[in-house]
Structure formats: C-alpha cells, structure tokens
Design a protein around this motif. Structure first.
Motif, mmCIF file in Angstrom:
data_model
loop_
_atom_site.group_PDB
_atom_site.id
_atom_site.type_symbol
_atom_site.label_atom_id
_atom_site.label_comp_id
_atom_site.label_asym_id
_atom_site.label_seq_id
_atom_site.Cartn_x
_atom_site.Cartn_y
_atom_site.Cartn_z
ATOM 1 N N GLY A 103 0.810 -1.212 0.000
ATOM 2 C CA GLY A 103 0.000 0.000 0.000
ATOM 3 C C GLY A 103 0.843 1.262 0.000
ATOM 4 O O GLY A 103 2.075 1.227 0.120
ATOM 5 N N ASN A 104 0.170 2.413 -0.151
ATOM 6 C CA ASN A 104 0.859 3.706 -0.098
ATOM 7 C C ASN A 104 1.488 3.909 1.276
ATOM 8 O O ASN A 104 1.035 3.334 2.271
ATOM 9 N N SER A 105 2.505 4.762 1.327
ATOM 10 C CA SER A 105 3.150 5.097 2.598
ATOM 11 C C SER A 105 2.648 6.445 3.093
ATOM 12 O O SER A 105 2.422 7.369 2.299
ATOM 13 N N ASN A 108 -5.459 13.267 1.165
ATOM 14 C CA ASN A 108 -4.794 14.493 0.718
ATOM 15 C C ASN A 108 -5.683 15.720 0.907
ATOM 16 O O ASN A 108 -5.194 16.855 0.861
ATOM 17 N N GLN A 109 -6.986 15.521 1.134
ATOM 18 C CA GLN A 109 -7.845 16.651 1.496
ATOM 19 C C GLN A 109 -7.598 17.087 2.947
ATOM 20 O O GLN A 109 -7.847 18.232 3.304
ATOM 21 N N LEU A 118 -0.216 13.942 2.181
ATOM 22 C CA LEU A 118 -0.649 12.543 2.304
ATOM 23 C C LEU A 118 -1.157 12.040 0.954
ATOM 24 O O LEU A 118 -1.537 12.836 0.084
ATOM 25 N N PRO A 119 -1.194 10.722 0.749
ATOM 26 C CA PRO A 119 -1.641 10.178 -0.539
ATOM 27 C C PRO A 119 -3.089 10.541 -0.875
ATOM 28 O O PRO A 119 -3.920 10.724 0.017
ATOM 29 N N ASN A 120 -3.360 10.603 -2.171
ATOM 30 C CA ASN A 120 -4.722 10.797 -2.666
ATOM 31 C C ASN A 120 -5.426 9.438 -2.606
ATOM 32 O O ASN A 120 -5.551 8.730 -3.605
ATOM 33 N N THR A 122 -5.152 -6.782 4.008
ATOM 34 C CA THR A 122 -4.657 -7.474 2.816
ATOM 35 C C THR A 122 -5.782 -7.772 1.828
ATOM 36 O O THR A 122 -5.522 -7.966 0.646
ATOM 37 N N ARG A 123 -7.019 -7.775 2.320
ATOM 38 C CA ARG A 123 -8.165 -8.062 1.449
ATOM 39 C C ARG A 123 -8.839 -6.800 0.922
ATOM 40 O O ARG A 123 -9.653 -6.870 0.005
ATOM 41 N N THR A 124 -8.524 -5.648 1.521
ATOM 42 C CA THR A 124 -9.198 -4.395 1.155
ATOM 43 C C THR A 124 -8.152 -3.365 0.741
ATOM 44 O O THR A 124 -7.652 -2.606 1.577
ATOM 45 N N PRO A 125 -7.801 -3.336 -0.545
ATOM 46 C CA PRO A 125 -6.767 -2.390 -1.011
ATOM 47 C C PRO A 125 -7.125 -0.943 -0.663
ATOM 48 O O PRO A 125 -8.275 -0.525 -0.768
ATOM 49 N N GLY A 126 -6.115 -0.185 -0.193
ATOM 50 C CA GLY A 126 -6.322 1.221 0.122
ATOM 51 C C GLY A 126 -6.826 1.489 1.520
ATOM 52 O O GLY A 126 -7.006 2.648 1.892
ATOM 53 N N SER A 127 -7.047 0.446 2.308
ATOM 54 C CA SER A 127 -7.541 0.651 3.671
ATOM 55 C C SER A 127 -6.381 0.745 4.657
ATOM 56 O O SER A 127 -5.265 0.318 4.380
#
Length: 356
Positions: free
Chosen positions: A130-132, A164-165, A170-172, A244-249
């Motif tokens: 995931g994003n850092s 990022n809002q 922070l990541p979008n 691992t099952r929910t990308p972006g969480s």
C-alpha cells in the motif's frame, strides 16, 4: 449491622470460591469454575495465554482460563463481585478508570492490585504493497473525527473523503480505517494518545478546550460514522487480515500484532517516528502505552496458584530481555520498573482510586 452483613456475604463468597479452587465436584458455582480465570484486553490476550501455557506446564495444574472480552468488558466482569462467578484477573490495555474502580467498590471488590506488565504501541498500518503515510498528529483528528472546524471556524460534519484533502502531503487515497470498537482498551488509548493531542493542535478545537472541556472531549473522542471509520471487533488479527483483502484501507491495532504480521502489513510513521521496541519503550513514538493486569486480592490464597501465576508474568523468563513474552511482541519494562512491579506482586499492594 450493615457492616456485619457485608462481611458475612464476602465470607460466604470466599468459602464458595475456596471449594471451587480445591476442585470440588459438587454442583452449582463450584463446578462451573476450575482454576485461575483472567478476562479482558484483546491486546493482552496473547501474552496472558502464553503465560497460562507456561504456568500450566511448570505447575502441573489446570491451565488458567483466559478470555478476550476487551478491556472494558473484562473490567466489568471483574468488578461484579468476589467469588467463583467473577474473574480473578482483568487484563487491560489502559489503566482502570475511576468509574470502574467505584463499580468494583460498590460490589465489594475493595482491594485491587494494579500491575504494569510492559509496553505496547498503537499502530496505523497498511498492507505491505500500500501507499506510505507520514501522519502528523492533527491529521489523525482531522481525518477521523466526526466533526471538524469548517471554513468559518464552526464545527461541521467531516467532509474529507481522501487523505490528501486532510493534508496535501498525504496520498490521494480514500479515508477508510478499520479499528477497534468502543469496548476495547486499544480504542480508548487511540482516542487519548492520537485523537486528543491531534485535536489540541487544531486552533479552533484548542479554543473549545479552553472554554468547555466536556465539549472538547466529545469532539476529540467521537469518530466518524459515515464509513470512513469501521468498528472491526475485538480481534486485532481480523483487522490485520482485512488490510490485505481491502486495497487502500488502513488499520489501527496493537504493535504486538504488527510484529507477528510484518510479512503482510507495514506501519506508518507519526510525526516522523516509526513504531518499534525502542521508540515505544522510550515514549518517543506518540501512540505508546502501558499494559496492565488487575488482580483481586481477596482471591489470593484462595484460588490455588493465583499469586504464582501473576509472578510468572514478570519472571525473568517471561518479561526479561529476550523473554518469551518479548517473542510475542511485548516490549519489556526497564529493569527498575520491573523490580518495582515485582515488589507490588510480592506484597500484593492495593492500588489507590484513579484520579479520573
């Protein structure tokens, strides 16, 4: 007259407890209770079960019963009274509250021994791919609070949809955080260590604190209810698996669970600090906390092996550097604190009523 009645009731409860502890085979409460019983925090649960396994193996007695009810649930059960239908130990990932201490006293639990067993940190983590994130404390409040200051300084329902809002650095990425429920000590600690100091860094919220502390606490401690924060039960491992099952969480859980799952998840930094054993033990990591067990002194000497079981928590083999609890992710107490806590166990010194 009232005092005599209370003493008689307590004595009767302890007699029943003694019959249970001796392994009596009669019916009723005594047959429903065998051996030591500890209940409470899901964070302390893996440490308590490991101590129970070792204690059972070395003592030759029945394996202590350990239940994961959440800190609040464990203390509630512990405070229901003295006797075989109540736990001997409450496991906690925060200190007992004054209101809980008062509930215990109301129900005749008047001597409680508080023992610090080590440290843990609360991590905000993502899947390894995931994003850092490098969160600032105020990002935690501004991203997850139900109400935040609007453009005119008035508090509004949190409008932020992506991180990022909240902070352009922070990541979008959508705000979707899986975390512990209200009964969890991890939830309480996250509010106290993350949300509250984060809110104090936001000028409009800090102004509320100066004028109305109760209103400020409500603002800082009320998490979003629009799906951005998702209560995920008392099992921190379930949150780890969800990432691992929910990308972006993102997930909020204890550091000890992170250590066991570093192949699948990674921690995010807060104010530039990475959670690890050194930064948590020193308090440099902002979301560091102490872990506790609470022992019912009235059960000492009645439940066979209870004091020895408690001693095992802070034995050199368990809580010392390189001990088996460190292997499970517990961050050990410094030597001087370890010695002090062992003295509390030896004397079974009751705690004072908490300030709040």
């Amino acid at each position: 007259m009232i005092r005599t009645l209370k003493l008689t009731t307590a004595a009767a409860a302890l007699l029943a407890l003694a019959a249970c502890g001796d392994g009596g085979s009669g019916g009723g409460a005594s047959s429903a209770r065998s051996g030591i019983w500890a209940a409470g925090s899901s964070t302390v649960f893996p440490f308590a079960t490991r101590v129970a396994e070792n204690f059972s193996r070395t003592s030759g007695g029945a394996a202590p019963r350990v239940e994961s009810l959440g800190t609040g649930g464990g203390i509630q059960a512990f405070c229901q009274g003295v006797g075989p239908t109540t736990p001997d130990i409450a496991n906690a990932s925060r200190q007992m509250k004054a209101s809980e201490f008062d509930l215990c006293a109301k129900n005749g639990v008047t001597e409680i021994v508080e023992i610090k067993i080590g440290f843990d940190g609360i991590v905000i983590a993502t899947a390894r791919n995931g994003n850092s994130f490098n969160f600032e404390l105020n990002d935690i409040y501004e991203g997850l609070a139900k109400e935040v200051p609007g453009p005119n300084g008035q508090f509004v329902v949190n409008p932020a949809k992506t991180w990022n809002q909240v902070n352009p650095g922070l990541p979008n990425q959508r705000i979707q955080v899986y975390g512990p429920p209200p009964t969890s000590g991890t939830r309480d600690a996250f509010l106290e260590l993350g949300m509250t100091p984060g809110a104090k860094l936001v000028p409009a919220a800090a102004a509320v604190e100066a004028a109305d502390k109760d209103r400020f606490e409500a603002l800082a401690h009320t998490l979003r209810e629009d799906g951005a924060w998702i209560d995920s039960g008392e099992n921190d491992n379930a949150i780890v698996q969800t990432l691992t099952r929910t990308p972006g969480s993102l997930g909020v859980f204890g550091y000890s669970f992170l250590e066991q799952n570093l192949d699948t998840v990674k921690p995010e930094t807060i104010d530039g600090v990475t959670p690890n054993a050194d930064t948590i033990a020193s308090g440099e990591y902002p979301l560091s906390r102490s872990l506790y067990i609470y022992v019912k002194k009235a059960h000492i000497g009645v439940i066979p092996g209870l004091q020895q079981f408690v001693q095992e928590f802070l034995s050199e083999g368990a809580a010392g550097r390189g001990g088996y609890l460190a292997d499970r992710g517990l961050i050990p107490l410094p030597e001087e604190q370890l010695v002090a806590q062992r003295a509390v166990i030896a004397a079974m010194t009751p705690m004072q009523r908490p300030a709040k």
